[in-house]
Design an enzyme around this catalytic site. Structure first.
Site, mmCIF file in Angstrom:
data_model
loop_
_atom_site.group_PDB
_atom_site.id
_atom_site.type_symbol
_atom_site.label_atom_id
_atom_site.label_comp_id
_atom_site.label_asym_id
_atom_site.label_seq_id
_atom_site.Cartn_x
_atom_site.Cartn_y
_atom_site.Cartn_z
ATOM 1 N N TRP A 10 0.863 -1.295 -0.003
ATOM 2 C CA TRP A 10 -0.032 -0.174 0.006
ATOM 3 C C TRP A 10 0.915 1.316 0.022
ATOM 4 O O TRP A 10 0.502 2.138 -0.524
ATOM 5 C CB TRP A 10 -1.175 -0.008 1.042
ATOM 6 N N ASP A 11 1.956 1.366 0.578
ATOM 7 C CA ASP A 11 2.993 2.332 0.498
ATOM 8 C C ASP A 11 3.222 2.933 -1.029
ATOM 9 O O ASP A 11 3.183 3.973 -1.375
ATOM 10 C CB ASP A 11 4.117 1.961 0.881
ATOM 11 N N ASN A 54 2.487 -8.344 1.613
ATOM 12 C CA ASN A 54 2.625 -7.188 2.297
ATOM 13 C C ASN A 54 3.975 -6.373 1.789
ATOM 14 O O ASN A 54 3.918 -5.357 1.649
ATOM 15 C CB ASN A 54 3.159 -7.832 3.839
ATOM 16 N N GLN A 114 -1.901 -6.552 2.089
ATOM 17 C CA GLN A 114 -1.982 -5.113 2.781
ATOM 18 C C GLN A 114 -3.204 -4.429 1.897
ATOM 19 O O GLN A 114 -3.919 -5.125 1.232
ATOM 20 C CB GLN A 114 -0.641 -4.280 2.481
ATOM 21 N N ARG A 142 5.420 -13.216 14.204
ATOM 22 C CA ARG A 142 6.144 -12.571 12.948
ATOM 23 C C ARG A 142 7.399 -12.919 12.832
ATOM 24 O O ARG A 142 8.020 -12.270 13.839
ATOM 25 C CB ARG A 142 5.674 -11.176 12.852
ATOM 26 N N GLY A 150 -1.679 -2.698 7.682
ATOM 27 C CA GLY A 150 -0.759 -1.415 7.525
ATOM 28 C C GLY A 150 -0.950 -0.377 8.799
ATOM 29 O O GLY A 150 0.038 0.404 9.121
ATOM 30 N N ASP A 203 -0.176 -0.979 12.061
ATOM 31 C CA ASP A 203 0.342 -1.825 13.179
ATOM 32 C C ASP A 203 1.225 -0.826 13.783
ATOM 33 O O ASP A 203 2.527 -0.731 13.509
ATOM 34 C CB ASP A 203 1.312 -3.150 12.561
ATOM 35 N N GLU A 256 8.832 8.826 8.245
ATOM 36 C CA GLU A 256 7.507 8.282 7.986
ATOM 37 C C GLU A 256 6.364 8.887 8.580
ATOM 38 O O GLU A 256 5.157 8.415 8.404
ATOM 39 C CB GLU A 256 7.753 6.649 8.380
#
Length: 544
Positions: A154-155, A191, A202, A272, A305, A307, A490
């Site tokens: 998605w970025d 992802n 994502q 994860r 996304g 998280d 970010e």
């Protein structure tokens, strides 16, 4: 986080024996590349538990110097020897990932810096090192930067906004080609292009990427990528046909009245690999729940996304109460609505009227379900806890997605914009939520993609004044940090105190792909707005 003493690390490892090693050693049930936790079994657990690397993502991004099975066999043969050093073994058998520092020339203005960053963040990995976690992609792509050395799903849509502004339609097309190749190979867009990301996707922006390219290149783009859009839709809807009211399967939920909506999910229920210790610790804080349930919810939040965020917490405060898979998110369902509409359009272009009618029907049913189940009586779109049968009360920036895709009735759009303005708009931009939990997708942080969603939603529904106010505040935050630190990051603090954002499970990263794409697009809009100012409007009267 500093490395733990080895004795403490081994004690923690003993506690984990029942949790991961059995799962780590089970056979891979798909033809996909195996992730590091399955390739290296107890070696993986021992390395992550001992914190051989300070960042849990470092080891899973490392390149093995030999065949993984050979390395694991060597470890099993050597680990009991007197004087054995885990760190020395890892150093001998793995090449850690090389970070490429962002070191721009001095004196760059903000626009000049972003233009300089595009080639600095572009990667070409048509061939990936054997045995590593990196998944090769046929075309070049842009990475976020910092510890994020791979492309993210998605970025990339927000990054593409800036690439189009820079005249890099070729790179936009390359990235669409990469994502299409992943759909063709794996049945979905993971992802990121790492083996440990294959069990989840994502937020589904592929249709929006296709539409972004089509706006410049024509509708033939939509028809070209129609098969991949249909495959992605099938991935998100897998298991829907067998569901009875009140049941869920993978990413699909059939509510009590029969309405069909979606949730986030992950096909694995282990920690994860890139955040192993953090996930184990979170499960320990939830002693009344099976660890696998907690890990699935953590992974599902990673698919979102967001998280992590209070959006997914049972008590609205603590990560240990995470219940992502119990929640029907409004943003996900708005994006799937856009996918269904794009497929209907593609089918019309392909003269497949049966397909067009089918997906038009899917879209109409989804709109009705969103309006019925995801509208909060306090005046905004909200997530829905399908297990508890009630809406989530805390406002979040996700409320704007039905507006972003043009699905909201005008009266509800107006109320939602007012709620966002009153609850989320700070002196430095739009906050993700109103909750202060220490998680990165909560207040006081604001993220570039959410600013763009809000800007476009406001403009689409007749509030250019709100869009301009939001843009001015967020750009001021970006320019303030750039002026003092000479970088784009970010996330930003938007409550008025200024500065770079914080929180979450890793240090703040700079680079930064989607921030660059959104910021340069907002700068363009600011220039246009100055040439044609919006009518003045009295700000919303908000109860405090």
């Amino acid at each position: 986080m500093p490395p733990r003493p080895l004795s403490a690390a081994l004690a923690l490892a003993a506690l984990l024996v029942s949790a991961l090693p059995a799962a780590a050693q089970r056979a891979v049930a798909t033809p996909w590349p195996a992730p590091p936790d399955k390739l290296y079994a107890e070696l993986f657990v021992d390395v992550q538990t001992a914190q051989v690397y300070a960042d849990q993502k470092t080891f899973v991004d490392a390149t093995p110097r030999d065949d993984p099975a050979t390395i694991l066999a060597s470890y099993r043969a050597q680990r009991g020897a007197p004087g054995f050093s885990l760190k020395a073994f890892v150093d001998a058998h793995f090449e850690p990932p090389a970070d490429t520092p962002v070191d721009p020339p001095s004196g760059q203005g903000l626009r000049e810096h972003i233009a300089w960053l595009w080639p600095a963040l572009t990667r070409d990995t048509a061939h990936a090192p054997p045995g590593g976690s990196l998944l090769p992609l046929p075309r070049p792509y842009v990475v976020p930067g910092g510890r994020f050395r791979e492309g993210y799903y998605w970025d990339s849509w927000f990054t593409m906004l800036g690439l189009q502004e820079a005249g890099r339609e070729d790179l936009v097309d390359d990235m669409i080609e990469n994502f299409a190749s992943e759909i063709d190979r794996f049945g979905h867009i993971p992802n990121g292009n790492r083996s440990y990301y294959l069990s989840r996707s994502q937020p589904p922006f592929f249709a929006l990427m296709v539409e972004l390219a089509a706006a410049r290149e024509g509708d033939a783009v939509v028809e070209r990528w129609l098969p991949e859009m249909r495959r992605e839709h099938a991935y998100w809807m897998r298991g829907a046909e067998a569901l009875k009211p009140g049941q869920a399967a993978a990413r699909v939920v059939r509510l009590a009245d029969g309405a069909l909506l979606n949730r986030y999910w992950d096909d694995e229920d282990t920690p994860r690999p890139e955040s192993y210790l953090q996930d184990v610790a979170t499960a320990k804080q939830s002693p009344d729940r099976p660890p696998a349930e907690v890990w699935r919810d953590l992974r599902a939040a990673a698919e979102s996304g967001w998280d992590f965020s209070s959006r997914w917490f049972g008590d609205g405060r603590s990560l240990a109460t995470i219940r992502t898979t119990a929640i029907v998110p409004v943003d996900l369902n708005a994006l799937l609505l856009e996918l269904e509409r794009a497929i209907a359009k593609g089918c019309t272009l392909a003269a497949d009227q049966a397909c067009a009618a089918q997906f038009d029907g899917f879209a109409k049913h989804r709109v009705a379900a969103i309006e019925h189940h995801l509208w909060h009586p306090h005046g905004y779109y909200a997530d829905y806890d399908w297990r508890l049968g009630k809406l989530r009360d805390e406002p979040s920036a996700a409320m704007l997605y039905p507006l972003f895709v043009g699905a909201a009735p005008r009266d509800r759009a107006a109320r939602t914009l007012r709620t966002a303005e009153c609850a989320l708009l700070g002196q430095g931009g739009l906050a993700a939520t109103t909750a202060h939990t220490g998680q990165q997708w909560d207040a006081p942080n604001g993220w570039a993609p959410l600013q763009w969603i809000a800007d476009q939603s406001a403009r689409r529904y007749g509030r250019p004044d709100l869009a301009q106010a939001l843009d001015a505040r967020f750009l001021a935050s970006v320019e303030r940090v750039y002026g003092s630190e000479h970088k784009l990051v970010e996330k930003y603090v938007v409550d008025g105190s200024g500065g770079s954002g914080g929180g979450g499970e890793y240090p703040l990263q700079d680079g930064f792909g989607w921030t660059n794409g959104v910021v340069v697009s907002l700068l363009d809009l600011r220039d246009q707005d100055r040439a044609a100012p919006a009518p003045r409007r009295t700000p919303a009267r908000c109860a405090r």
